[in-house]
Scaffold this motif. Structure first.
Motif, PDB file in Angstrom:
ATOM      1  N   LYS A 171       0.856  -1.142   0.149  1.00  0.00           N
ATOM      2  CA  LYS A 171      -0.009  -0.060   0.025  1.00  0.00           C
ATOM      3  C   LYS A 171       0.957   1.175  -0.048  1.00  0.00           C
ATOM      4  O   LYS A 171       2.217   1.149   0.652  1.00  0.00           O
ATOM      5  CB  LYS A 171      -1.025   0.025   1.197  1.00  0.00           C
TER       6      LYS A 171
ATOM      7  N   THR B 165       0.351   8.540   1.840  1.00  0.00           N
ATOM      8  CA  THR B 165       1.005   9.791   1.407  1.00  0.00           C
ATOM      9  C   THR B 165       1.907  10.443   2.228  1.00  0.00           C
ATOM     10  O   THR B 165       2.966  10.923   1.912  1.00  0.00           O
ATOM     11  CB  THR B 165      -0.486  10.987   1.360  1.00  0.00           C
TER      12      THR B 165
ATOM     13  N   LEU C 232      -3.008  11.203  -5.542  1.00  0.00           N
ATOM     14  CA  LEU C 232      -3.169  11.170  -4.139  1.00  0.00           C
ATOM     15  C   LEU C 232      -3.928  12.491  -3.714  1.00  0.00           C
ATOM     16  O   LEU C 232      -4.418  12.894  -2.598  1.00  0.00           O
ATOM     17  CB  LEU C 232      -1.905  11.362  -3.436  1.00  0.00           C
TER      18      LEU C 232
ATOM     19  N   PHE D 243      -5.469  12.551  -0.321  1.00  0.00           N
ATOM     20  CA  PHE D 243      -6.128  11.270   0.295  1.00  0.00           C
ATOM     21  C   PHE D 243      -4.983  10.754   1.264  1.00  0.00           C
ATOM     22  O   PHE D 243      -3.682  11.348   1.234  1.00  0.00           O
ATOM     23  CB  PHE D 243      -6.177  10.183  -0.711  1.00  0.00           C
TER      24      PHE D 243
ATOM     25  N   ASN E 290      -4.226   7.426   1.301  1.00  0.00           N
ATOM     26  CA  ASN E 290      -3.898   5.897   0.954  1.00  0.00           C
ATOM     27  C   ASN E 290      -4.023   5.755  -0.367  1.00  0.00           C
ATOM     28  O   ASN E 290      -4.761   6.537  -1.162  1.00  0.00           O
ATOM     29  CB  ASN E 290      -4.465   4.914   1.717  1.00  0.00           C
ATOM     30  N   HIS E 291      -3.094   4.690  -1.183  1.00  0.00           N
ATOM     31  CA  HIS E 291      -3.416   4.279  -2.654  1.00  0.00           C
ATOM     32  C   HIS E 291      -3.003   2.855  -2.858  1.00  0.00           C
ATOM     33  O   HIS E 291      -2.067   2.239  -2.150  1.00  0.00           O
ATOM     34  CB  HIS E 291      -2.355   5.255  -3.477  1.00  0.00           C
TER      35      HIS E 291
ATOM     36  N   SER F 178      -7.872   5.202  -4.027  1.00  0.00           N
ATOM     37  CA  SER F 178      -7.678   6.131  -2.775  1.00  0.00           C
ATOM     38  C   SER F 178      -8.709   6.257  -2.045  1.00  0.00           C
ATOM     39  O   SER F 178      -9.759   6.644  -2.885  1.00  0.00           O
ATOM     40  CB  SER F 178      -6.766   7.360  -3.008  1.00  0.00           C
TER      41      SER F 178
END
Length: 683
Positions: A416, A419, A456, A464, A466-467, A472
Motif C-alpha cells: 500500500k 501519502t 493522491l 488522500f 492511501n493508494h 484511494s
C-alpha cells in the motif's frame, strides 16, 4: 488455492487486513456504520490493530486468530474488527492512548474491547491463546452481568483520553529562549550514549528527528560535544546490523545497545528520514561513510519499495520463509560461517574482519548479522592494503552475497502507498540531491511528486491518505498534508519551479481551512468534516516520525518568510508557545519543535537569487548545510514572491541576504553571501 474460511476482509486492499481474510474469525474492517450496528445488537466490539511488518502481530494471528476454538469465542460474543494502524492512525492514536492509560505501556498488536459506542474498557498487546480465550469470556460475562460497572469505567477512561490531549492556548509566557534551550539540551544529554550512540538503553530506535535537531543545534551553536555525539551515533548506526550492508536500507530498531541485531522490518518512513539526515550530515562533515549510506539506502528504496508509477510502498516484513517453509524473523538477512566461507573463498578472512564474523557479530544459532566496528583505514592497514583495494574486495563480496540472497524467500511486501510516508521519502530524495549534488535523485523526486499530485489529491483540493491498485479511499490526515507541504517546499528550493511552491501553499491553506482549531491554535489530526471516536486528536509529541503539528509549525514559519502578508508566521509562533512548557524535561519528545527556538531567537535569513545564473548559484548554495535559511529565486524577471520581485538585472545574478524582508546590499558570489550570514569569515 482453496481456503476453509473467508471473512469480509477479503474485500480490503491493505496487505495486513488481507493477511487475516482467511482466519475463522469473522473479522470486518472499520466502517462508519459499525457502532450503530453494535448498539442495535448491544454487542461489544473487539478491535485488534497491527500492521503488515509486525512480527508479534503474525505470532498472535497464528496462535489465536487462525484457531477455530478461539474464533468461536470471539465470534459468539463480539463484533471483531481488524485495523491496519498505518491506514487508520486516527483510530490507533485513540486506542493506544487508552491502552497506555490502562496498562502503562503500549505496542502492537494492540487489542481493545469497547462498548458498542467505541469507548474502550480493556486492552492488551500480545496475549497467549489460553489467556486470550479466558479473558474474552470473562469480559463478555462481566458486561452481561454488570454492564453498569463496565460503562462507568469506560466513561471515566474516555474522559481521561480526552483530557490528556487537551492543549491550552498560551497567552502569557514569552517565547522559549536560547538559554532555556541550552538547559534542555544539558538535561537531555544525560541520556546520551557517547560511545555507541543513541541513548543508554536497549532497544535502540534511530529517532532521526532527534538527531536532525541536534545536528542543527550543534551547527548553529558550534557545540563540539553535541556534534561529536551526533557523528558517533550516525557512524555506529551505519556500522551496525541495523543497516543492511548487503542490500542497503535501515531496519526499524536494534534490540541491543550496539545497533547490532535489528528488528528486521524495513519501513519507508525510517529510510526516507535517514536519507535526509545522512545527507545533511555529509554536507557538514564530508564523511564518505554518510554519502555511501545515503546512496545505498536510496538504492534499496528504489529497488524494493518503488512502484512502476514512482509511488513508494510501505514496508518489508521482518519475517520470511525459511528452508522448511516456516516464517522466521531475519532469516533472509543472516549468514553462517560455512555459507560465507563457501561463497567468498580467499576473501573470507578480510570479510570476516571487516564485518566481525566472530563473537562480536554472532547473533544466535550460528547465525551472524554483519556489523562493522572499525573504519576502512583501520582494516586496510591491518591487512597491508590501500583503502581502494579494500573497498574493491568488500564490494565484490557484497555483490556475491546479494546475488546469493536473491535466491532466498523474500520478505513479504506491504504494497500500500501512504501519502505521509511518500512525503518523507520525497523530502529525503530532495535532500540527497541537494547535498550530494546527484541529479538522478532530483529526477526521482520530481517523478514521485508528480505521482502524489496526480494520484493522491482529491477533487476538493485536499489529499488522500492511501493508494492501492489505482484506488484511494481514506481522506488525508494532518500528517499527509504536513509532510507533503514540507517536501514540495524543499523541491521548490532546489528547482525554483514555483508550481511546487504554489501547490504547497494551496495545501497549507487547505489545512488552515479544514484542520485548524481556533481554540487551541493547533491543528486537528483529522479534518473537521471527518468522523472521530471519543475526541478529535491534536498530535504534538514527536516520535520516530515527527508530530504532524510540529511539521506544520515548520511549514508555517518558512511560508511566513516567503509570504509575509499572510498570518502564517503568527500561527507558527503561537503553536510553539502552546507546547514549549514540555521542552525542559522532555526535549527528546519534542525534538522537531525545538528547531523553532533558534529559528525565532537567532538570525534567520531569506536568500533571494535572481538572474540568468540563479539555478547554478542556488545549487552551490544549497549544497551547504544552512538550517537557518529559506532560499528563493528566479532566472526570469517575474516571480510570485515579493523577495524575488524587481531584482532582475541584465547580465548579472545578484544574491540578496535578507532578514524579515529587509535585505543587505546584493553581492555577486556565494562566498560573499555566506560572509554576510556569518558562515564564512573574510580574510
Amino acid at each position: 488455492m482453496t481456503h476453509k474460511h473467508t471473512n469480509s476482509l477479503i474485500h480490503e486492499s491493505s496487505p495486513y487486513l488481507l493477511q487475516h481474510a482467511h482466519n475463522p474469525v469473522n473479522w470486518e474492517a472499520w466502517s462508519s456504520g459499525l457502532m450503530e450496528r453494535a448498539k442495535k445488537e448491544n454487542k461489544l466490539i473487539l478491535v485488534s490493530i497491527g500492521y503488515a511488518a509486525c512480527h508479534w502481530c503474525h505470532v498472535m494471528e497464528h496462535e489465536c486468530f487462525e484457531d477455530e476454538a478461539v474464533a468461536a469465542v470471539m465470534n459468539a460474543h463480539f463484533i471483531c474488527v481488524k485495523i491496519d494502524r498505518e491506514e487508520r492512525p486516527d483510530i490507533d492514536h485513540i486506542y493506544m492512548d487508552a491502552l497506555q492509560m490502562m496498562t502503562g505501556s503500549g505496542g502492537w498488536p494492540l487489542n481493545v474491547v469497547t462498548l458498542p459506542d467505541g469507548r474502550p474498557f480493556w486492552g492488551a498487546t500480545y496475549v497467549k491463546k489460553q489467556d486470550w480465550m479466558t479473558v474474552l469470556q470473562q469480559l463478555s460475562d462481566l458486561y452481561s452481568k454488570d454492564s453498569k460497572k463496565v460503562i462507568e469505567y469506560a466513561e471515566n477512561l474516555a474522559e481521561g483520553i480526552r483530557s490528556i490531549n487537551l492543549v491550552e492556548k498560551n497567552e502569557k509566557s514569552p517565547l522559549f529562549s536560547m538559554a532555556q534551550l541550552d538547559e534542555s539540551i544539558v538535561h537531555w544529554s544525560s541520556y546520551f550514549d557517547t560511545f555507541l550512540g543513541g541513548h543508554k538503553r536497549a532497544p535502540k530506535f534511530m529517532m532521526p528527528c532527534n538527531l536532525d535537531f541536534l545536528l542543527h543545534y550543534g551547527t548553529v551553536k558550534n557545540d563540539q560535544a553535541i556534534n561529536d555525539y551526533v557523528n558517533v551515533t550516525l557512524t555506529r548506526m551505519a556500522y551496525g546490523g541495523i543497516f543492511d550492508h548487503v542490500g542497503g536500507g535501515f531496519s526499524r530498531y536494534a534490540v541491543d545497545t550496539k545497533w547490532h541485531v535489528p528488528h528486521f522490518e524495513k519501513m519507508l518512513y525510517d529510510n526516507g528520514q535517514m536519507v535526509s539526515l545522512y545527507a545533511k550530515a555529509f554536507a557538514t562533515t564530508k564523511n564518505s561513510l554518510y554519502k555511501k549510506t545515503v546512496e545505498e539506502t536510496i538504492t534499496f528504496v528504489a529497488k524494493e519499495l518503488m512502484a512502476e508509477n514512482y509511488g513508494f510502498y510501505s514496508s518489508l516484513d521482518a519475517d520470511s520463509l525459511d528452508a522448511e517453509g516456516n516464517l522466521e524473523e531475519g532469516v533472509y538477512y543472516v549468514w553462517t560461517v560455512s555459507e560465507l566461507q563457501k561463497l567468498l573463498g580467499d576473501h573470507y578472512s578480510i570479510f570476516k574482519d571487516y564485518y566481525n564474523i566472530n563473537d562480536y557479530g554472532h547473533w544466535e544459532h550460528g547465525n551472524y548479522v554483519l556489523i562493522m566496528d572499525a573504519s576502512n583505514t583501520e582494516i586496510a592497514t591491518k591487512h597491508t592494503m590501500t583503502n581502494l583495494e579494500l573497498s574493491a574486495i568488500i564490494d565484490d563480496c557484497k555483490h556475491i552475497l546479494k546475488t546469493e540472497r536473491e535466491k532466498r524467500n523474500r520478505p513479504r511486501l506491504d504494497d500500500k502507498i501512504l501519502t505521509s510516508w511518500n512525503g518523507l521519502m520525497l523530502k529525503g530524495l530532495v535532500d540527497a540531491h541537494r547535498y550530494l549534488k546527484n541529479d538522478g535523485y532530483l529526477d526521482l523526486a520530481i517523478k514521485n511528486a508528480n505521482f502524489i499530485l496526480t494520484h493522491l489529491t482529491t477533487q476538493e483540493g485536499g489529499l488522500f491518505h492511501n493508494h492501492k491498485n489505482g484506488t484511494s479511499n481514506i481522506n488525508g490526515f494532518l500528517e499527509d498534508y504536513a509532510t507533503v507541504i514540507e517536501a514540495l517546499h524543499a523541491l521548490y528550493e532546489v528547482t525554483f519551479d514555483e508550481n511546487w511552491l504554489l501547490k504547497a501553499k494551496e495545501l497549507l491553506d487547505f489545512c488552515i481551512n479544514n484542520f485548524y482549531d481556533e481554540e487551541s491554535t493547533l491543528f486537528f489530526f483529522t479534518s473537521k468534516s471527518d468522523d472521530f471516536i471519543i475526541r478529535r486528536t491534536i498530535e504534538v509529541s514527536d516520535n520516530v516520525i515527527p508530530a504532524s503539528n510540529s511539521i506544520m509549525a515548520h511549514c508555517l514559519l518558512k511560508f511566513g518568510k516567503l509570504y509575509p502578508n499572510e498570518s502564517y508566521s503568527d500561527k507558527a509562533q503561537q503553536m510553539i508557545l502552546n507546547v514549549q512548557e514540555n521542552f525542559i524535561k522532555n526535549a527528546q519528545g519534542y525534538a522537531n519543535w525545538l528547531h523553532l527556538v533558534p529559528y525565532h531567537q537567532l538570525a534567520f535569513y531569506e536568500i533571494a537569487i535572481v538572474g540568468d545564473d540563479a539555478k547554478a548559484k542556488a545549487k552551490k548554495m544549497n549544497s551547504q548545510y544552512l538550517p537557518q535559511t529559506v532560499i528563493t529565486g528566479s532566472d526570469k524577471k517575474s516571480s510570485t514572491l515579493s523577495l524575488a520581485q524587481n531584482r532582475y538585472i541584465e547580465n548579472r545574478t545578484p544574491i540578496y541576504i535578507c532578514k524579515e524582508g529587509s535585505c543587505n546590499l546584493p553581492v555577486d558570489t556565494n562566498e560573499e553571501a555566506l560572509v554576510q550570514m556569518g558562515v564564512l569569515v573574510e580574510d
